[in-house]
Design a protein around this motif. Structure first.
Motif, PDB file in Angstrom:
ATOM      1  N   GLU A  33      39.728  15.639   0.435  1.00  0.00           N
ATOM      2  CA  GLU A  33      39.207  14.330   0.934  1.00  0.00           C
ATOM      3  C   GLU A  33      39.557  14.028   1.748  1.00  0.00           C
ATOM      4  O   GLU A  33      40.579  14.160   2.290  1.00  0.00           O
ATOM      5  N   THR A  34      38.523  13.522   3.071  1.00  0.00           N
ATOM      6  CA  THR A  34      39.117  12.737   4.327  1.00  0.00           C
ATOM      7  C   THR A  34      38.567  11.862   5.037  1.00  0.00           C
ATOM      8  O   THR A  34      37.103  11.474   3.576  1.00  0.00           O
ATOM      9  N   GLU A  35      38.008  11.693   5.644  1.00  0.00           N
ATOM     10  CA  GLU A  35      37.506   9.471   6.401  1.00  0.00           C
ATOM     11  C   GLU A  35      37.905  10.646   7.544  1.00  0.00           C
ATOM     12  O   GLU A  35      38.812  10.564   8.291  1.00  0.00           O
ATOM     13  N   ARG A  36      36.504   9.546   8.174  1.00  0.00           N
ATOM     14  CA  ARG A  36      35.683   9.758   8.969  1.00  0.00           C
ATOM     15  C   ARG A  36      35.141   9.155   9.871  1.00  0.00           C
ATOM     16  O   ARG A  36      34.535   8.319   8.690  1.00  0.00           O
ATOM     17  N   GLU A  59      22.658  -4.199  16.464  1.00  0.00           N
ATOM     18  CA  GLU A  59      22.040  -2.850  16.655  1.00  0.00           C
ATOM     19  C   GLU A  59      22.507  -1.617  15.875  1.00  0.00           C
ATOM     20  O   GLU A  59      22.038  -0.686  15.351  1.00  0.00           O
ATOM     21  N   ARG A  60      24.054  -2.037  16.020  1.00  0.00           N
ATOM     22  CA  ARG A  60      25.000  -1.181  15.420  1.00  0.00           C
ATOM     23  C   ARG A  60      26.432  -1.693  14.648  1.00  0.00           C
ATOM     24  O   ARG A  60      26.469  -2.167  14.896  1.00  0.00           O
ATOM     25  N   VAL A  61      26.378  -0.360  13.615  1.00  0.00           N
ATOM     26  CA  VAL A  61      27.140  -0.633  12.916  1.00  0.00           C
ATOM     27  C   VAL A  61      28.438   0.275  12.550  1.00  0.00           C
ATOM     28  O   VAL A  61      28.072   1.516  12.884  1.00  0.00           O
ATOM     29  N   GLU A  62      29.826  -0.371  12.845  1.00  0.00           N
ATOM     30  CA  GLU A  62      30.889   0.377  13.273  1.00  0.00           C
ATOM     31  C   GLU A  62      30.606   1.182  11.655  1.00  0.00           C
ATOM     32  O   GLU A  62      31.495   0.290  10.818  1.00  0.00           O
ATOM     33  N   LEU A  63      31.450   2.618  11.020  1.00  0.00           N
ATOM     34  CA  LEU A  63      32.006   2.423   9.716  1.00  0.00           C
ATOM     35  C   LEU A  63      32.627   3.895   9.488  1.00  0.00           C
ATOM     36  O   LEU A  63      33.327   4.770  10.361  1.00  0.00           O
ATOM     37  N   ARG A  64      33.894   3.142   8.583  1.00  0.00           N
ATOM     38  CA  ARG A  64      34.620   4.650   8.068  1.00  0.00           C
ATOM     39  C   ARG A  64      34.453   5.181   6.970  1.00  0.00           C
ATOM     40  O   ARG A  64      34.283   4.571   5.461  1.00  0.00           O
ATOM     41  N   LEU A  65      34.184   5.976   6.681  1.00  0.00           N
ATOM     42  CA  LEU A  65      33.623   6.794   5.518  1.00  0.00           C
ATOM     43  C   LEU A  65      34.657   8.020   4.997  1.00  0.00           C
ATOM     44  O   LEU A  65      34.856   8.449   5.642  1.00  0.00           O
ATOM     45  N   ALA A  66      34.867   7.604   3.420  1.00  0.00           N
ATOM     46  CA  ALA A  66      36.096   8.510   2.674  1.00  0.00           C
ATOM     47  C   ALA A  66      34.813   8.751   1.970  1.00  0.00           C
ATOM     48  O   ALA A  66      34.188   9.183   1.213  1.00  0.00           O
ATOM     49  N   GLY A  67      35.223  10.776   1.719  1.00  0.00           N
ATOM     50  CA  GLY A  67      35.505  11.228   0.551  1.00  0.00           C
ATOM     51  C   GLY A  67      34.979  13.250   1.172  1.00  0.00           C
ATOM     52  O   GLY A  67      35.364  13.040   1.750  1.00  0.00           O
ATOM     53  N   PRO A  68      34.182  13.937   0.162  1.00  0.00           N
ATOM     54  CA  PRO A  68      34.803  15.491   0.587  1.00  0.00           C
ATOM     55  C   PRO A  68      34.733  15.745   2.299  1.00  0.00           C
ATOM     56  O   PRO A  68      33.214  14.870   2.222  1.00  0.00           O
ATOM     57  N   ARG A  69      35.250  16.555   2.482  1.00  0.00           N
ATOM     58  CA  ARG A  69      35.259  17.315   3.881  1.00  0.00           C
ATOM     59  C   ARG A  69      33.514  17.459   4.468  1.00  0.00           C
ATOM     60  O   ARG A  69      33.180  17.259   5.607  1.00  0.00           O
ATOM     61  N   LEU A  70      33.360  18.192   3.260  1.00  0.00           N
ATOM     62  CA  LEU A  70      31.678  19.260   3.262  1.00  0.00           C
ATOM     63  C   LEU A  70      30.359  18.175   3.308  1.00  0.00           C
ATOM     64  O   LEU A  70      29.623  18.080   4.261  1.00  0.00           O
ATOM     65  N   LEU A  71      30.526  17.212   1.978  1.00  0.00           N
ATOM     66  CA  LEU A  71      29.932  15.885   2.594  1.00  0.00           C
ATOM     67  C   LEU A  71      29.853  15.328   3.346  1.00  0.00           C
ATOM     68  O   LEU A  71      28.919  14.822   4.196  1.00  0.00           O
ATOM     69  N   LEU A  72      31.060  14.534   4.328  1.00  0.00           N
ATOM     70  CA  LEU A  72      30.566  14.083   5.308  1.00  0.00           C
ATOM     71  C   LEU A  72      30.769  15.344   6.717  1.00  0.00           C
ATOM     72  O   LEU A  72      30.125  14.355   7.599  1.00  0.00           O
ATOM     73  N   THR A  73      31.132  16.016   6.350  1.00  0.00           N
ATOM     74  CA  THR A  73      30.203  16.851   7.460  1.00  0.00           C
ATOM     75  C   THR A  73      28.542  17.791   7.544  1.00  0.00           C
ATOM     76  O   THR A  73      28.353  16.741   8.666  1.00  0.00           O
ATOM     77  N   LYS A  74      28.283  17.519   6.622  1.00  0.00           N
ATOM     78  CA  LYS A  74      26.676  16.880   5.896  1.00  0.00           C
ATOM     79  C   LYS A  74      25.713  16.298   6.258  1.00  0.00           C
ATOM     80  O   LYS A  74      25.532  16.036   7.180  1.00  0.00           O
ATOM     81  N   ILE A  75      27.218  14.674   5.887  1.00  0.00           N
ATOM     82  CA  ILE A  75      26.136  13.539   7.196  1.00  0.00           C
ATOM     83  C   ILE A  75      25.984  13.935   8.380  1.00  0.00           C
ATOM     84  O   ILE A  75      25.101  12.929   8.982  1.00  0.00           O
ATOM     85  N   SER A  76      27.674  14.391   8.764  1.00  0.00           N
ATOM     86  CA  SER A  76      28.176  14.324  10.293  1.00  0.00           C
ATOM     87  C   SER A  76      26.386  15.608  11.288  1.00  0.00           C
ATOM     88  O   SER A  76      25.599  14.673  12.673  1.00  0.00           O
ATOM     89  N   ALA A  77      26.592  16.531  10.551  1.00  0.00           N
ATOM     90  CA  ALA A  77      25.524  17.242  11.174  1.00  0.00           C
ATOM     91  C   ALA A  77      23.777  16.322  10.751  1.00  0.00           C
ATOM     92  O   ALA A  77      23.669  17.076  11.736  1.00  0.00           O
ATOM     93  N   ALA A  78      23.969  15.297   9.688  1.00  0.00           N
ATOM     94  CA  ALA A  78      21.931  15.066   9.516  1.00  0.00           C
ATOM     95  C   ALA A  78      21.783  14.779  10.951  1.00  0.00           C
ATOM     96  O   ALA A  78      20.739  13.695  11.249  1.00  0.00           O
ATOM     97  N   GLY A  79      22.864  13.865  10.971  1.00  0.00           N
ATOM     98  CA  GLY A  79      22.189  12.785  12.071  1.00  0.00           C
ATOM     99  C   GLY A  79      22.703  11.369  12.372  1.00  0.00           C
ATOM    100  O   GLY A  79      23.449  11.525  11.896  1.00  0.00           O
ATOM    101  N   GLN A  80      21.789  10.742  12.604  1.00  0.00           N
ATOM    102  CA  GLN A  80      21.925   8.872  12.604  1.00  0.00           C
ATOM    103  C   GLN A  80      21.854   8.529  10.972  1.00  0.00           C
ATOM    104  O   GLN A  80      21.111   8.914  10.513  1.00  0.00           O
ATOM    105  N   LEU A  81      22.850   8.091  10.828  1.00  0.00           N
ATOM    106  CA  LEU A  81      22.792   6.635   9.991  1.00  0.00           C
ATOM    107  C   LEU A  81      22.175   6.060  10.045  1.00  0.00           C
ATOM    108  O   LEU A  81      21.570   5.109  10.865  1.00  0.00           O
ATOM    109  N   THR A  82      21.164   5.316   9.384  1.00  0.00           N
ATOM    110  CA  THR A  82      20.033   4.440   9.741  1.00  0.00           C
ATOM    111  C   THR A  82      20.586   3.331   8.048  1.00  0.00           C
ATOM    112  O   THR A  82      21.085   3.118   6.968  1.00  0.00           O
ATOM    113  N   ILE A  83      20.653   1.735   8.620  1.00  0.00           N
ATOM    114  CA  ILE A  83      21.032   0.592   7.028  1.00  0.00           C
ATOM    115  C   ILE A  83      19.930  -0.102   7.658  1.00  0.00           C
ATOM    116  O   ILE A  83      19.434  -0.623   8.724  1.00  0.00           O
TER     117      ILE A  83
END
Length: 139
Positions: A33-36, A59-83
């Motif tokens: 588990e990590t936080e990014r 237009e933009r929101v700053e986030l801190r996400l915590a979870g398994p390192r592998l999932l956070l890496t996948k989120i980062s690789a997928a590109g832009q998060l959208t709310i």
């Protein structure tokens, strides 16, 4: 090639030890588990006809996400998060969206630990065709 006798002894235990070592190594390096920090784009949808967003919305929101390192890496690789903010049925005036973390599509096991700003306010005005560019949200 002949395998030495000392290497053949306890072969089952050696193989199990190797499998356990590989499993432990993969868990520690990729599954811990990590936080990014991330930045998510705020996107408005279903704005009723005849209404415009006035001023400069967030237009933009700053986030801190915590979870398994592998999932956070996948989120980062997928590109832009959208709310997505659904404006279906809103009226003229100020619309406030809170609990933005619940609107963010995240995989199971990932959670939001910090979000800034925590609320988004939109000022909606009637579109009478005579508005200035700033009232239409243009820059």
């Amino acid at each position: 090639m002949k395998i030495p006798a000392w290497l053949q002894e306890n072969m089952g235990i050696r193989i199990m030890s190797l499998i356990l070592a590989v499993f432990l190594w993969s868990y520690v390096t990729g599954g811990g588990e990590t936080e990014r920090s991330f930045v998510a784009r705020v996107e408005t949808t279903h704005l009723p006809d005849g209404l415009l967003v006035s001023g400069t919305p967030v237009e933009r929101v700053e986030l801190r996400l915590a979870g398994p390192r592998l999932l956070l890496t996948k989120i980062s690789a997928a590109g832009q998060l959208t709310i997505p903010l659904n404006l279906t049925g809103v009226q003229e005036g100020v619309v406030t969206f809170a609990a933005l973390d619940t609107k963010l599509p995240l995989p199971a096991g990932v959670r939001v630990t910090r979000i800034y700003p925590s609320t988004v306010e939109l000022h909606l005005v009637r579109n009478d065709g005579m508005m200035t560019p700033s009232a239409r949200g243009e820059r």
